[in-house]
Design a protein around this motif. Structure first.
Motif, PDB file in Angstrom:
ATOM      1  N   HIS A 115       0.834  -1.203   0.000  1.00 57.04           N
ATOM      2  CA  HIS A 115       0.000   0.000   0.000  1.00 57.04           C
ATOM      3  C   HIS A 115       0.868   1.252   0.000  1.00 57.04           C
ATOM      4  CE1 HIS A 115      -3.661   2.316   0.736  1.00 57.04           C
ATOM      5  NE2 HIS A 115      -2.950   3.051   1.598  1.00 57.04           N
ATOM      6  N   ASP A 116       1.933   1.216   0.785  1.00 54.28           N
ATOM      7  CA  ASP A 116       2.836   2.366   0.821  1.00 54.28           C
ATOM      8  C   ASP A 116       3.471   2.599  -0.546  1.00 54.28           C
ATOM      9  OD1 ASP A 116       2.272   2.758   3.472  1.00 54.28           O
ATOM     10  OD2 ASP A 116       4.092   1.790   4.218  1.00 54.28           O
ATOM     11  N   GLU A 119       0.963   4.211  -2.717  1.00 53.57           N
ATOM     12  CA  GLU A 119       0.813   5.618  -2.339  1.00 53.57           C
ATOM     13  C   GLU A 119       1.918   6.468  -2.956  1.00 53.57           C
ATOM     14  OE1 GLU A 119      -1.416   7.294  -0.881  1.00 53.57           O
ATOM     15  OE2 GLU A 119      -2.555   6.079   0.532  1.00 53.57           O
ATOM     16  N   GLU A 159       1.446   9.455  -5.708  1.00 56.10           N
ATOM     17  CA  GLU A 159       1.957  10.817  -5.526  1.00 56.10           C
ATOM     18  C   GLU A 159       2.768  11.257  -6.741  1.00 56.10           C
ATOM     19  OE1 GLU A 159       4.110  11.077  -1.884  1.00 56.10           O
ATOM     20  OE2 GLU A 159       2.359  10.622  -0.622  1.00 56.10           O
ATOM     21  N   LEU A 200      -5.692   1.767  -5.352  1.00 53.88           N
ATOM     22  CA  LEU A 200      -5.707   2.215  -3.964  1.00 53.88           C
ATOM     23  C   LEU A 200      -7.113   2.120  -3.366  1.00 53.88           C
ATOM     24  CD1 LEU A 200      -3.367   5.340  -4.089  1.00 53.88           C
ATOM     25  CD2 LEU A 200      -3.014   3.274  -2.706  1.00 53.88           C
TER      26      LEU A 200
END
Length: 423
Positions: A7-8, A11, A15, A421
């Motif tokens: 998940h990170d 992310e 971005e 996500l």
């Protein structure tokens, strides 16, 4: 990698995608990838047409092309395109400037008159339906909508339409009167029909005695490689299968010479040709034979068509190569999209994650990159997977095309990662 790490990572990718999109939007682009039009450089290849036919106004058969008559079109031009369209000269008509117009008129004549082998006019039927391979050509679908013809989607495969489904539907329902086919370098997938597909289309049982294959051979000479794809002769296959009247062959020089001032062709069985000529005689005293003569003088013969299309390929191939290169560099291995690598024709199909195509197109538009509307490749504008985007590389200049493709991949990454996500 743990779920939290995964998940990170997403992310972080999101971005970066957001930043890339903000940079893209800030550039103030105005780029268009909507329609498969020839670029000005392609049209320049046919500039000599404007100086023809010179002071010669007589066709090979002695016809004064400035006068009325000649419903079949000039014999010398029909001879040039007979091989290209796999139709005997005597069964090929050279008509106006648009094959779409011929498809429109063929439907109108079938609605208001009686086709060879038909029991009554189509307009007298309670219901009319056409089989529509998808993804497909939006203008075919628009014709069906115009005349209230029901559209039944049929999936495309690497061999052409799913013939098990085509055969089942055509045999079961007498309201199914036809099928749309772009048999060579299809719009938009670039698929060419296999010999087996052609044979099955020609021989399959149909509940409607007046079933017609609308064989839109728009890209018959539009190769992108040094190894042209050849397809089976559908007209001969239909005759050999005992269904000589089954197919209408359409083609044109619109993406060979001048897109707005080419020549369109209709080929079929002797009975169908006689039927169309009889109907056309009520609406025209003859086609533009001056334009046909200039085309015959410019192209000279079938070898001349091939040589001219080699020059077209030299202009188009770098653009299609750029599309492949950019898609692979930006999206390859991401799982966010797949795409076709056509050997000819005018389009590349980009398939994004289900539920993302409309949003990708919207984001691209907001950043100044106009794409064909998502859903245009399906009947009624409804792609049930919301996944198909048609790319038309031909018209923009090389630099604009590459900018548009880089921008498009930014939008695909942004929308696709956001979906992951949320998923």
């Amino acid at each position: 990698m743990t779920t939290e790490q995964s998940h990170d990572a997403l992310e972080g990718q999101f971005e970066r995608a957001q930043k890339d999109y903000a940079d893209l939007a800030a550039r103030g682009l105005s780029l268009d990838l909507t329609r498969g039009k020839p670029a000005p450089e392609q049209l320049d290849l046919s500039e000599a047409l404007l100086g023809l036919p010179g002071d010669t106004h007589t066709a090979a058969d002695g016809t004064d092309v400035r006068n009325y008559g000649g419903l079949q079109g000039l014999p010398e031009l029909r001879e040039i395109f007979a091989g290209v369209l796999q139709t005997p000269v005597g069964q090929l008509l050279a008509l106006g400037n648009s094959s779409l117009e011929l498809m429109h008129d063929s439907i109108v004549h079938a609605l208001l008159g009686v086709l060879p082998g038909s029991e009554r006019r189509w307009v007298d039927e309670e219901r009319i339906a056409f089989l529509c391979p998808v993804p497909g050509y939006d203008r075919h679908f628009a014709l069906c909508e115009r005349f209230g013809i029901e559209m039944i989607p049929v999936a495309m495969t690497p061999e052409g339409p799913d013939m098990d489904e085509v055969e089942r539907l055509a045999a079961a329902d007498p309201a199914v009167k036809g099928i749309w086919c772009v048999p060579k370098y299809s719009n938009p997938d670039g698929v060419s029909y296999s010999d087996e597909t052609v044979a099955r289309l020609a021989a399959m049982p149909t509940a409607a005695p007046d079933f017609r294959i609308f064989w839109d051979n728009a890209y018959a000479a539009h190769h992108l490689t040094d190894e042209p794809v050849e397809i089976a002769d559908v007209l001969a296959a239909c005759a050999d299968s005992g269904n000589p009247d089954r197919v209408f062959v359409f083609g044109s020089s619109s993406k060979i010479t001048f897109a707005g001032s080419g020549v369109a062709f209709f080929g079929s069985s002797p009975a169908n040709v006689k039927w169309l000529l009889a109907n056309n005689s009520k609406r025209s005293i003859g086609p533009d034979k001056v334009n046909q003569l200039r085309h015959a003088q410019f192209l000279r013969d079938e070898a001349g068509v091939r040589a001219h299309m080699d020059r077209q390929r030299d202009l188009l191939r770098p653009k299609f190569d750029a599309v492949q290169r950019i898609l692979e560099a930006e999206l390859g291995g991401t799982g966010l999209a797949t795409w076709t690598e056509p050997k000819g024709g005018y389009f590349v199909t980009l398939r994004v994650q289900d539920g993302c195509a409309k949003e990708v197109v919207r984001r691209a538009s907001e950043a100044g990159i106009v794409l064909t509307p998502a859903g245009a490749t399906h009947p009624y504008g409804d792609d049930p997977d919301d996944a198909t985007i048609r790319i038309a590389p031909s018209y923009p200049g090389q630099e604009d095309l590459e900018q548009a493709m880089h921008g498009l991949t930014v939008c695909v990454r942004l929308v696709g990662i956001e979906k992951q996500l949320k998923g």
